[in-house]
Design an enzyme around this catalytic site. Structure first.
Site, mmCIF file in Angstrom:
data_model
loop_
_atom_site.group_PDB
_atom_site.id
_atom_site.type_symbol
_atom_site.label_atom_id
_atom_site.label_comp_id
_atom_site.label_asym_id
_atom_site.label_seq_id
_atom_site.Cartn_x
_atom_site.Cartn_y
_atom_site.Cartn_z
ATOM 1 N N GLU A 344 0.758 -1.114 0.080
ATOM 2 C CA GLU A 344 -0.127 0.069 -0.065
ATOM 3 C C GLU A 344 0.925 1.213 -0.028
ATOM 4 O O GLU A 344 1.162 1.860 -0.982
ATOM 5 C CB GLU A 344 -0.959 -0.020 1.081
ATOM 6 C CG GLU A 344 -2.296 0.943 0.836
ATOM 7 C CD GLU A 344 -3.352 0.299 1.734
ATOM 8 O OE1 GLU A 344 -3.443 -0.755 2.298
ATOM 9 O OE2 GLU A 344 -4.317 1.151 1.746
ATOM 10 N N GLU A 625 -2.096 0.919 13.466
ATOM 11 C CA GLU A 625 -3.273 1.119 12.606
ATOM 12 C C GLU A 625 -4.565 0.691 13.270
ATOM 13 O O GLU A 625 -5.404 1.693 13.225
ATOM 14 C CB GLU A 625 -3.231 0.266 11.161
ATOM 15 C CG GLU A 625 -4.416 0.406 10.399
ATOM 16 C CD GLU A 625 -4.277 -0.131 9.101
ATOM 17 O OE1 GLU A 625 -3.651 -0.974 8.963
ATOM 18 O OE2 GLU A 625 -5.067 0.210 8.103
HETATM 19 C C1 BGC Z 1 -5.416 2.551 4.649
HETATM 20 C C2 BGC Z 1 -5.882 3.739 5.553
HETATM 21 C C3 BGC Z 1 -6.771 4.505 4.787
HETATM 22 C C4 BGC Z 1 -8.028 3.693 4.416
HETATM 23 C C5 BGC Z 1 -9.126 4.252 3.634
HETATM 24 C C6 BGC Z 1 -6.557 1.859 4.260
HETATM 25 O O1 BGC Z 1 -5.969 0.747 3.512
HETATM 26 O O2 BGC Z 1 -4.180 2.064 5.241
HETATM 27 O O3 BGC Z 1 -4.978 4.394 6.319
HETATM 28 O O4 BGC Z 1 -7.001 5.714 5.137
HETATM 29 O O5 BGC Z 1 -7.603 2.497 3.762
HETATM 30 O O6 BGC Z 1 -9.995 3.503 3.298
#
Ligand code: BGC
Length: 753
Positions: A344, A625
């Protein structure tokens, strides 16, 4: 822009050799400008032209490709080789979680110009052209997500030095390229920072060699090793251990694996064409015994200057603050990313929208974020005013497979267009940021305005809402308790008001009036549709109260009721956190402003899961997270969104700086600074210091239980306003002050807004 005719495994080397023009005296200055499709490192006669790595970083290449400028006067010789090494980087490597790559084209290429000025004013130009030669390097594979493979048997530095190009080298082709896309860096480059030594090397239950660096960090390993030619060492990277083994599932499809093949002599490896988020490394194939002296972790991120500090009497809180700082370091690698380790590593706008006030205290992030905001504006302009979820936006190329095919403007995420410039203005007092971003800010507010229902609510269309509510099922992070339209409407109010403030500052009278009216309409609709007479806000959970209070959506009576309700909810939940991305940054402020400081401290200092300190009890060295990325039994949360290095929930640092530390800008850029520490939570002392544009602001308070002493340093040209619990405000001139007052935790409710 030239590209090697042969790709050379995605890591070609390019060179040109030149001789200084005769008869003009010595070279008095020489400046090299370089940019590339893919990442580059540049050398003159074998010496690196600058400290940067991973240049030219990642920008919205469709419109902005940045170049670096180097003063290389000291590196130029009568006969010089300008050598450039390329890698896939962001341009041609993997990006996103769908396994795609090469979003920006399938060629690696470089454009460079070296301008030499001689004593008599003569100029000589050396530029990329079709006379350059290209050849293979020792790198056999490279990708930011997957790692790098280097075969030391192929390493040969002769290409960097004067002489003929090595055998096997070929030609280059000129690529079509619109040079109007070239632009200088606004922010700093990415550089190496400290090297971290292993704290432990041991064998896992399955017999694998593991190394612990003691800190979840971002960068790569540097190692020195000797062994039989052809021996292959494999290094896998991970943030955590699970069942005593490297926990790589959170990386999803990112391999994060480097391979090093030995030459037989003493080899030094440093994989500069990738980066990993890791605390642990698993090493296989090492010849003989692996000792701590043989390897180190190199910390890599944008070259930001640290400006803000915080420390207090609670070691757990100090660790939380360190974790926020490390989370920022790992994720401010050219683009402000969600996370630095899995497939990501994207510039998720919402994460930064909430974290920007903390970031701008900890580091001078002005240039870094201004650079990114230019990309945001470029993307937005190309998408009819919609601010995408990630900047640079690669999701637009993934329409079929994207998890978010239908999203247009989204509260919090798209609000980054407004909230981030505003945070920069508050922190640094530079109106230029607002002027530069105004078109983007207003376009976003207008776009959201167009999405409102006739009622004035933002209640149609999908939202991410209070993303990662701790009670949401691991696989459905958007299933929050908070009604996503309540969240969206609250955010719209804040955005409209902020754009109105900005328009006023910039003298745009009509816009100011328009956005002020919009804010008023949204606020009225919010109250009419979402707030009951007894002060209950729809969906009755901490997040909606936090937003309603912190954004100022309610009148005084309703604010007090909402504060009481928020306090009751927080208590009922046993001080376990119950908010996600939307509510978490504001919940402590909302409690503080409504006279519930004690609840704010209890929430902050709670250690049970979920809470801010729970990860600290689990040994976290960065912000996670999820509140429970690691479950209490030591297993990794089964959800897909389980990074151990995500700064979003660390946005509470802003409250800590202002309320525990006691430093807040009363005027943008701290031209007037509010010194208003609110002791509580059993802390006996705290210290905050901030290098502002005007100089150092330092606040150190300690109390004995009876007396509270506050020592303050106010820089020249700044006025301090000291506000202590139970005391009238006092003005502090520049200089050092020490004030002792009777200790009480009662105090004015409002500390800052
Ligand atoms: C990210 C997040 C992001 C979110 C929003 C995730 O995959 O890691 O930090 O804001 O998606 O959908």
């Amino acid at each position: 822009m030239i590209s090697p005719a042969d790709d050379f495994a995605g890591a070609p080397l390019l060179r040109t050799q030149f001789t200084l023009d005769d008869g003009h005296g010595p070279v008095t200055s020489s400046e090299l400008m370089v940019s590339s499709l893919g990442i580059f490192e540049a050398f003159l006669n074998g010496r690196a032209v600058g400290p940067d790595v991973l240049s030219p970083g990642w920008s919205s290449y469709e419109w902005r490709l940045r170049y670096r400028t180097y003063d290389v006067t000291a590196l130029v010789a009568p006969v010089t080789v300008l050598g450039i090494s390329l890698g896939n980087g962001w341009s041609r490597g993997r990006l996103g979680w769908n396994g795609n790559r090469a979003f920006y084209g399938d060629r690696l290429a470089v454009i460079a110009q070296l301008e030499l000025t001689f004593a008599d004013g003569h100029r000589q130009l050396v530029s990329t052209d079709q006379t350059w030669r290209a050849g293979p390097s020792a790198t056999l594979a490279n990708d930011l997500y997957d790692g790098q493979t280097i075969d030391a048997r192929l390493a040969d530095d002769t290409w960097m030095h004067p002489g003929a190009a090595p055998p096997g080298w070929g030609g280059v082709e000129a690529l079509e390229f619109d040079t109007s896309h070239l632009t200088p860096y606004v922010g700093p480059p990415v550089v190496r920072h400290e090297a971290v030594a292993p704290v432990r090397i041991w064998s896992s239950p399955s017999g694998r060699t593991l190394v612990d660096f003691g800190q979840n960090l971002v960068g790569w390993l540097r190692l020195a090793v000797q062994g039989a030619a052809g021996t292959e060492i494999t290094v896998r990277h991970g943030e955590v251990l699970e069942h005593g083994e490297l926990g790589v599932r959170p990386l999803r499809t990112a391999h994060a694996t480097d391979r090093f093949i030995l030459s037989g002599g003493l080899d030094r490896f440093e994989p500069t064409k990738t980066f990993h988020g890791f605390r642990y490394a698993e090493i296989t194939g090492w010849p003989g015994e692996l000792t701590a002296g043989a390897l180190e972790a190199v910390v890599v991120h944008s070259d930001l200057r640290r400006t803000g500090y915080f420390e207090c009497s609670d070691p757990m809180l100090n660790q939380l603050h360190r974790n926020v700082t490390w989370g920022m370091r790992g994720n401010f690698l050219d683009v402000p990313t969600d996370c630095p380790q899995r497939d990501e590593r994207l510039g998720w706008t919402g994460d930064l929208a909430v974290f920007a006030p903390s970031a701008t205290y900890l580091y001078d992030a002005g240039g870094f974020l201004r650079d990114w905001l230019r990309d945001l504006a470029a993307e937005q302009q190309a998408q009819d005013g919609i601010v995408p979820l990630v900047v640079p936006d690669i999701l637009k190329y993934e329409k079929d497979q994207s998890a978010f095919p239908e999203l247009g403007s989204i509260a919090i995420w798209s609000d980054a267009a407004v909230w981030v410039p505003w945070a920069l203005w508050q922190a640094y007092g530079d109106r230029g940021v607002l002027a530069d971003q105004y078109a983007s800010m207003a376009a976003h507010a207008r776009r959201v305005e167009s999405l409102l229902s006739p009622s004035g609510l933002w209640d149609a269309g999908p939202q991410l809402g209070d993303w990662l509510d701790p009670q949401a099922p691991p696989g459905e992070p958007f299933k929050a308790k908070a009604d996503s339209h309540v969240v969206a409407t609250a955010c719209c109010y804040r955005t409209a008001g902020t754009v109105a403030d900005t328009a006023e500052l910039l003298g745009r009278v009509d816009d100011a009036r328009h956005f002020r009216q919009l804010a008023g309409r949204v606020r009225a609709a919010f109250n009419a549709h979402y707030v009951d007479r007894d002060g209950t806000v729809r969906s009755d959970c901490a997040t909606v109260y936090a937003l309603a209070i912190a954004f100022g959506l309610l009148d005084d009576v309703m604010t007090a009721r909402a504060g009481d309700r928020l306090s009751a909810l927080v208590q009922q939940n046993g001080y376990r956190i119950s908010t996600g991305f939307a509510g978490t940054p504001y919940v402590t402020d909302a409690l503080t402003r409504t006279g519930h400081l004690d609840d704010a401290y209890r929430l902050l200092l709670e250690r049970g899961c979920p809470s801010w300190l729970y990860p600290v009890t689990m040994g976290a060295t960065t912000i996670w997270e999820r509140w429970d990325s690691m479950l209490p039994d030591g297993t990794i949360n089964p959800g897909q969104m389980t990074s151990f290095n995500h700064y979003a929930l660390g946005a509470v640092a802003d409250w800590i700086h202002r309320t525990v530390g006691g430093i807040a800008p009363l005027e943008p850029g701290y031209a007037t600074v509010l010194i208003a520490p609110r002791p509580g939570g059993g802390l006996t002392w705290a210290r905050a210091s901030l290098e502002t544009a005007h100089g150092l602001v330092d606040v150190h308070w300690h109390h004995t239980g009876e007396d509270l002493t506050v020592e303050v340093t106010v820089p020249a040209g700044v006025t301090g306003l000291l506000r202590l619990p139970g005391q009238p405000d006092r003005e502090l001139a520049a200089g050092r002050h020490a004030v002792t007052v009777p200790f009480t935790t009662a105090g004015s409710q409002e500390s800052w807004h």
